[in-house]
Design a protein around this motif. Sequence first.
Motif, PDB file in Angstrom:
ATOM      1  N   TYR A  47       0.777  -1.059   0.170  1.00 15.72           N
ATOM      2  CA  TYR A  47      -0.137  -0.157  -0.132  1.00 15.72           C
ATOM      3  C   TYR A  47       0.735   1.379   0.150  1.00 15.72           C
ATOM      4  O   TYR A  47       0.536   2.203  -0.581  1.00 15.72           O
ATOM      5  CB  TYR A  47      -0.945   0.043   1.327  1.00 15.72           C
ATOM      6  CG  TYR A  47      -1.815   1.105   1.389  1.00 15.72           C
ATOM      7  CD1 TYR A  47      -2.884   1.443   0.417  1.00 15.72           C
ATOM      8  CD2 TYR A  47      -1.822   2.098   2.365  1.00 15.72           C
ATOM      9  CE1 TYR A  47      -3.753   2.574   0.497  1.00 15.72           C
ATOM     10  CE2 TYR A  47      -2.496   3.197   2.709  1.00 15.72           C
ATOM     11  CZ  TYR A  47      -3.565   3.140   1.567  1.00 15.72           C
ATOM     12  OH  TYR A  47      -4.217   4.473   1.518  1.00 15.72           O
ATOM     13  N   GLN A  48       2.091   1.153   0.763  1.00  6.79           N
ATOM     14  CA  GLN A  48       3.047   2.380   0.822  1.00  6.79           C
ATOM     15  C   GLN A  48       3.507   2.335  -0.588  1.00  6.79           C
ATOM     16  O   GLN A  48       3.729   3.725  -1.032  1.00  6.79           O
ATOM     17  CB  GLN A  48       3.768   2.193   1.883  1.00  6.79           C
ATOM     18  CG  GLN A  48       4.860   3.375   1.979  1.00  6.79           C
ATOM     19  CD  GLN A  48       4.198   4.826   2.473  1.00  6.79           C
ATOM     20  OE1 GLN A  48       3.407   4.685   3.043  1.00  6.79           O
ATOM     21  NE2 GLN A  48       4.620   5.802   1.755  1.00  6.79           N
ATOM     22  N   VAL A  49       4.113   1.333  -0.974  1.00  9.01           N
ATOM     23  CA  VAL A  49       4.597   1.625  -2.107  1.00  9.01           C
ATOM     24  C   VAL A  49       3.674   2.239  -3.530  1.00  9.01           C
ATOM     25  O   VAL A  49       4.046   3.150  -4.280  1.00  9.01           O
ATOM     26  CB  VAL A  49       5.082   0.164  -2.780  1.00  9.01           C
ATOM     27  CG1 VAL A  49       5.653   0.372  -4.263  1.00  9.01           C
ATOM     28  CG2 VAL A  49       6.110  -0.382  -1.898  1.00  9.01           C
ATOM     29  N   ALA A  50       2.405   1.657  -3.336  1.00  8.78           N
ATOM     30  CA  ALA A  50       1.394   2.049  -4.168  1.00  8.78           C
ATOM     31  C   ALA A  50       1.028   3.614  -4.112  1.00  8.78           C
ATOM     32  O   ALA A  50       1.025   4.473  -5.398  1.00  8.78           O
ATOM     33  CB  ALA A  50       0.035   1.387  -4.188  1.00  8.78           C
ATOM     34  N   LEU A  81      -3.274  -1.902  -5.810  1.00  6.29           N
ATOM     35  CA  LEU A  81      -4.234  -1.549  -4.789  1.00  6.29           C
ATOM     36  C   LEU A  81      -5.262  -2.544  -5.159  1.00  6.29           C
ATOM     37  O   LEU A  81      -6.122  -3.014  -4.523  1.00  6.29           O
ATOM     38  CB  LEU A  81      -4.671  -0.177  -4.957  1.00  6.29           C
ATOM     39  CG  LEU A  81      -3.641   0.851  -4.154  1.00  6.29           C
ATOM     40  CD1 LEU A  81      -4.242   2.440  -4.302  1.00  6.29           C
ATOM     41  CD2 LEU A  81      -3.605   0.774  -2.770  1.00  6.29           C
ATOM     42  N   ALA A  82      -5.429  -2.809  -6.424  1.00  7.23           N
ATOM     43  CA  ALA A  82      -6.666  -3.874  -6.892  1.00  7.23           C
ATOM     44  C   ALA A  82      -6.202  -5.196  -6.307  1.00  7.23           C
ATOM     45  O   ALA A  82      -6.894  -5.875  -6.306  1.00  7.23           O
ATOM     46  CB  ALA A  82      -6.620  -3.737  -8.500  1.00  7.23           C
ATOM     47  N   ARG A  83      -5.048  -5.523  -6.224  1.00  4.87           N
ATOM     48  CA  ARG A  83      -4.468  -6.884  -5.661  1.00  4.87           C
ATOM     49  C   ARG A  83      -4.761  -6.941  -4.212  1.00  4.87           C
ATOM     50  O   ARG A  83      -4.535  -8.093  -3.603  1.00  4.87           O
ATOM     51  CB  ARG A  83      -3.169  -7.061  -5.936  1.00  4.87           C
ATOM     52  CG  ARG A  83      -2.791  -7.490  -7.328  1.00  4.87           C
ATOM     53  CD  ARG A  83      -1.370  -8.028  -7.629  1.00  4.87           C
ATOM     54  NE  ARG A  83      -0.448  -7.045  -7.193  1.00  4.87           N
ATOM     55  CZ  ARG A  83       0.261  -6.065  -7.544  1.00  4.87           C
ATOM     56  NH1 ARG A  83      -0.016  -6.043  -8.852  1.00  4.87           N
ATOM     57  NH2 ARG A  83       1.038  -5.459  -7.373  1.00  4.87           N
ATOM     58  N   GLY A  84      -5.260  -5.665  -3.590  1.00  5.38           N
ATOM     59  CA  GLY A  84      -5.422  -5.955  -2.112  1.00  5.38           C
ATOM     60  C   GLY A  84      -4.452  -5.165  -1.386  1.00  5.38           C
ATOM     61  O   GLY A  84      -4.068  -5.512  -0.150  1.00  5.38           O
ATOM     62  N   ARG A  86      -3.866  -2.599   0.046  1.00  5.05           N
ATOM     63  CA  ARG A  86      -4.511  -1.521   1.088  1.00  5.05           C
ATOM     64  C   ARG A  86      -4.617  -2.489   2.323  1.00  5.05           C
ATOM     65  O   ARG A  86      -4.145  -2.172   3.443  1.00  5.05           O
ATOM     66  CB  ARG A  86      -5.549  -1.007   0.848  1.00  5.05           C
ATOM     67  CG  ARG A  86      -6.211  -0.058   2.024  1.00  5.05           C
ATOM     68  CD  ARG A  86      -7.392   0.803   1.714  1.00  5.05           C
ATOM     69  NE  ARG A  86      -7.500   1.545   2.726  1.00  5.05           N
ATOM     70  CZ  ARG A  86      -7.419   3.039   2.879  1.00  5.05           C
ATOM     71  NH1 ARG A  86      -7.279   3.811   1.685  1.00  5.05           N
ATOM     72  NH2 ARG A  86      -7.800   3.731   3.982  1.00  5.05           N
ATOM     73  N   LEU A  87      -5.227  -3.540   2.275  1.00  5.75           N
ATOM     74  CA  LEU A  87      -5.579  -4.497   3.302  1.00  5.75           C
ATOM     75  C   LEU A  87      -4.756  -5.526   3.584  1.00  5.75           C
ATOM     76  O   LEU A  87      -4.771  -6.225   4.414  1.00  5.75           O
ATOM     77  CB  LEU A  87      -7.182  -4.876   3.430  1.00  5.75           C
ATOM     78  CG  LEU A  87      -8.296  -3.677   3.114  1.00  5.75           C
ATOM     79  CD1 LEU A  87      -9.457  -4.538   2.964  1.00  5.75           C
ATOM     80  CD2 LEU A  87      -8.478  -2.975   4.491  1.00  5.75           C
ATOM     81  N   GLY A  88      -3.480  -5.571   2.776  1.00 10.31           N
ATOM     82  CA  GLY A  88      -3.002  -6.687   3.017  1.00 10.31           C
ATOM     83  C   GLY A  88      -3.302  -7.955   2.356  1.00 10.31           C
ATOM     84  O   GLY A  88      -2.879  -9.231   2.670  1.00 10.31           O
ATOM     85  N   LEU A  89      -4.288  -8.018   1.625  1.00 12.71           N
ATOM     86  CA  LEU A  89      -5.205  -9.290   1.137  1.00 12.71           C
ATOM     87  C   LEU A  89      -4.550  -9.413  -0.271  1.00 12.71           C
ATOM     88  O   LEU A  89      -4.159  -8.720  -0.899  1.00 12.71           O
ATOM     89  CB  LEU A  89      -6.620  -8.905   1.059  1.00 12.71           C
ATOM     90  CG  LEU A  89      -7.251  -8.413   2.424  1.00 12.71           C
ATOM     91  CD1 LEU A  89      -8.693  -8.107   2.037  1.00 12.71           C
ATOM     92  CD2 LEU A  89      -7.242  -9.594   3.374  1.00 12.71           C
ATOM     93  N   GLY A  90      -4.887 -10.526  -0.956  1.00 15.11           N
ATOM     94  CA  GLY A  90      -4.316 -10.846  -1.994  1.00 15.11           C
ATOM     95  C   GLY A  90      -2.704 -11.104  -2.303  1.00 15.11           C
ATOM     96  O   GLY A  90      -2.258 -11.655  -1.405  1.00 15.11           O
ATOM     97  N   ALA A  91      -2.186 -10.930  -3.515  1.00 19.05           N
ATOM     98  CA  ALA A  91      -0.941 -11.050  -3.764  1.00 19.05           C
ATOM     99  C   ALA A  91       0.268 -10.313  -2.780  1.00 19.05           C
ATOM    100  O   ALA A  91      -0.044  -9.282  -2.163  1.00 19.05           O
ATOM    101  CB  ALA A  91      -0.571 -10.781  -5.284  1.00 19.05           C
TER     102      ALA A  91
END
Length: 91
Positions: A47-50, A81-84, A86-91
């Motif tokens: 999320y920080q990188v994005a 962000l679409a991979r999740g 922000r919440l640490g979900l997904g890849a």
Amino acid sequence: MVGGGLGGLGVSWRARPADSAYLGYARTLPMLERAVAGYPEVDVHPYQVALSRAALARALWGAGGDRDRARSLAREAIEALARGGRLGLGA
């Protein structure tokens, strides 16, 4: 954690209302460039990188910089962000 710290500073500095838009973008470019360049070397949440990539894209565009690179950075941020990121979900 150079990347994360500089990314946050770049985003914060750009948000200062006292600066004209162009001046604000131009001032943040060096910090954001260093932040994004430093991310591969440190463990930073996606999320920080994005956010930093999105801020760099906005600054490049606003300062009249490389528009193709700005688009590419914005796409990378959206995809993360679409991979999740922000919440640490997904890849």
